[in-house]
Each structure stands twice: as structure tokens, then as C-alpha cells.
Design an enzyme around this catalytic site. Structure first.
Site, short mmCIF file in Angstrom:
data_model
loop_
_atom_site.label_atom_id
_atom_site.label_comp_id
_atom_site.label_asym_id
_atom_site.label_seq_id
_atom_site.Cartn_x
_atom_site.Cartn_y
_atom_site.Cartn_z
CG HIS A 104 -1.99 1.09 1.34
ND1 HIS A 104 -3.03 1.02 0.39
CD2 HIS A 104 -1.95 1.91 1.66
CE1 HIS A 104 -3.71 2.18 0.38
NE2 HIS A 104 -3.07 3.12 1.35
CD GLU A 174 4.80 1.40 -4.22
OE1 GLU A 174 3.68 1.42 -3.60
OE2 GLU A 174 4.78 1.30 -5.19
C1 GAR Z 1 1.80 0.88 -6.30
O1 GAR Z 1 2.17 2.34 -5.88
C2 GAR Z 1 0.92 0.51 -5.07
O2 GAR Z 1 1.36 0.54 -4.01
C3 GAR Z 1 -0.29 1.01 -5.44
O3 GAR Z 1 -0.72 0.86 -6.67
C4 GAR Z 1 0.74 1.08 -7.41
C5 GAR Z 1 0.96 0.34 -8.41
O4 GAR Z 1 1.94 0.58 -9.19
N1 GAR Z 1 -1.29 -0.05 -4.63
C6 GAR Z 1 -2.48 0.57 -4.05
O5 GAR Z 1 -2.83 1.57 -4.16
C7 GAR Z 1 -3.21 -0.53 -3.40
N2 GAR Z 1 -4.26 0.19 -2.57
P1 GAR Z 1 2.65 -0.63 -10.47
O6 GAR Z 1 1.51 -0.86 -11.15
O7 GAR Z 1 3.43 0.50 -11.12
O8 GAR Z 1 3.34 -1.54 -9.64
#
Ligand code: GAR
Length: 187
Positions: A104, A174
Site C-alpha cells: 500500500h 516500493e
Molecule cells: C503502487 O504504488 C501500489 O502501492 C499501489 O498501486 C501502485 C501500482 O503501481 N497500490 C495501491 O494503491 C493498493 N491500494 P505499479 O502498477 O506500477 O506497480
């Protein structure tokens, strides 16, 4: 061998990073990428790495067998949510006890829950004049963003940061932490 299935709805930068991280690992393998968004970037990224993909609808997920049968076909033993925006149904949580992880883009318990994803989170963080944000990696339970927290990392927010700036800082956290945190909970 831990066999990871990644669920993702978006661009897939986390999914690809995890695929890369474990690509030479003899004990951990990403075996499948699943998405509810047929046009999502994550599917292209998975295909580039020759990881099989599966596209499903919200109804498929909530119906007990469709998605679960595919996971069984690939003998998946762990599920990683990497930017996945649908709620995981209870039958799935029961089928994979303590084996479903989510990332998250904020410091839970703040800025979690339904509707709190992606830029919505970063915008809310900036509007509330937070001085810190970060990431939370947690187990998934039956409530959005409420499972036991495994790991958090923080970043500072400067006075003039826009939501896009916060996104950039959070994304860096991340990419840096998610794969090794997954590895750390593998028995
Ligand atoms: C990420 O920042 C993740 O933390 C978020 O979606 C993004 C996906 O990025 N997740 C949420 O918001 C879940 N509630 P990505 O497709 O480039 O990995």
C-alpha cells in the site's frame, strides 16, 4: 519451492521488479500474473519476461472456482498483490492463510480503505499537509488494508511537494523494498 502468483491492475512496475528479483532464484519463482484489466501494462511486462498471464473479471474473482482453479493449475503457494484494486474474497483468504501480501502506498492505518489507491492516496496525503508518507507491506485479511503489517518504510514530504512528487518518492521505496520483504517471509 515457493510459487508466487502476482495480482495487479496497473502499469506493473512492482510486478516486473519482483519478477526480475526472483528470476535466478532456485527456491522462489513467479509462476503467473493475473489481472482484471485487459489493457494493463502489467500484462505486457509479464509477457516480456515469459510469465504466463490470466485475465479475469470481478465476477470471476468472486465466484469460487474460476480464479482459484487457475491458481491451482499453476500450483501457486503465495499471492502477491502489486497494485491490485479489487477486494480479495474470503474464500481466497481462507485458501491461502498468511500467504497473501499487499503493498500500500502510504503508512497504514492512515490513508487506507476502499477508494484509497494510487494517486488518490498521494493527493490526500498532500492535502492533509503530512510531513511523512511511505509504504506498508501487509498480510491481506477480509478488510481492505487492515491485515497485519509486515514492514513499513517512510519518506519525507517537503513543503512544496505535489502528489506526483510524493508518488515518485513512494515508488522508489516500493521498488527498493518489496521483493526483499517478500523474500523475508518465505519459510
Ligand atoms: C503502487 O504504488 C501500489 O502501492 C499501489 O498501486 C501502485 C501500482 O503501481 N497500490 C495501491 O494503491 C493498493 N491500494 P505499479 O502498477 O506500477 O506497480
Amino acid at each position: 519451492m515457493t510459487r508466487i502468483a502476482i495480482f495487479a491492475s496497473g502499469s506493473g512496475s512492482n510486478a516486473e521488479n519482483i519478477i526480475r528479483y526472483f528470476s535466478d532464484n532456485k527456491n522462489v519463482k513467479v509462476v503467473l500474473v493475473l489481472s482484471n484489466q485487459p489493457c494493463s501494462g502489467v500484462l505486457i511486462r509479464a509477457q516480456l519476461h515469459k510469465i504466463p498471464t490470466f485475465i479475469f473479471t470481478k465476477d470471476d474473482l468472486n465466484e469460487r472456482t474460476k480464479v482459484h482453479d487457475v491458481l491451482k493449475d499453476y500450483n501457486a503457494s503465495m499471492i502477491v498483490l502489486a497494485g491490485f484494486l479489487l477486494k480479495i474474497p474470503l474464500y481466497m483468504i481462507e485458501a491461502y492463510p498468511n500467504s497473501i501480501l499487499n503493498i500500500h502506498p502510504a503508512l497504514l492505518p492512515k490513508y487506507g480503505g476502499k477508494g484509497m489507491y494510487g494517486m488518490n492516496v498521494h493527493t490526500a496525503v498532500v492535502e492533509n499537509n503530512e510531513q511523512k508518507s511511505g509504504i506498508t507491506i501487509h498480510y491481506v485479511n477480509e478488510n481492505y488494508d487492515e491485515g497485519a503489517i509486515i514492514f513499513q518504510a517512510t519518506c519525507d514530504i517537503d513543503e512544496h511537494d505535489l502528489p506526483e512528487d510524493v508518488k515518485t518518492k513512494v515508488q522508489a521505496l516500493e521498488l527498493h523494498h518489496f521483493p526483499s520483504v517478500i523474500e523475508s517471509i518465505i519459510p
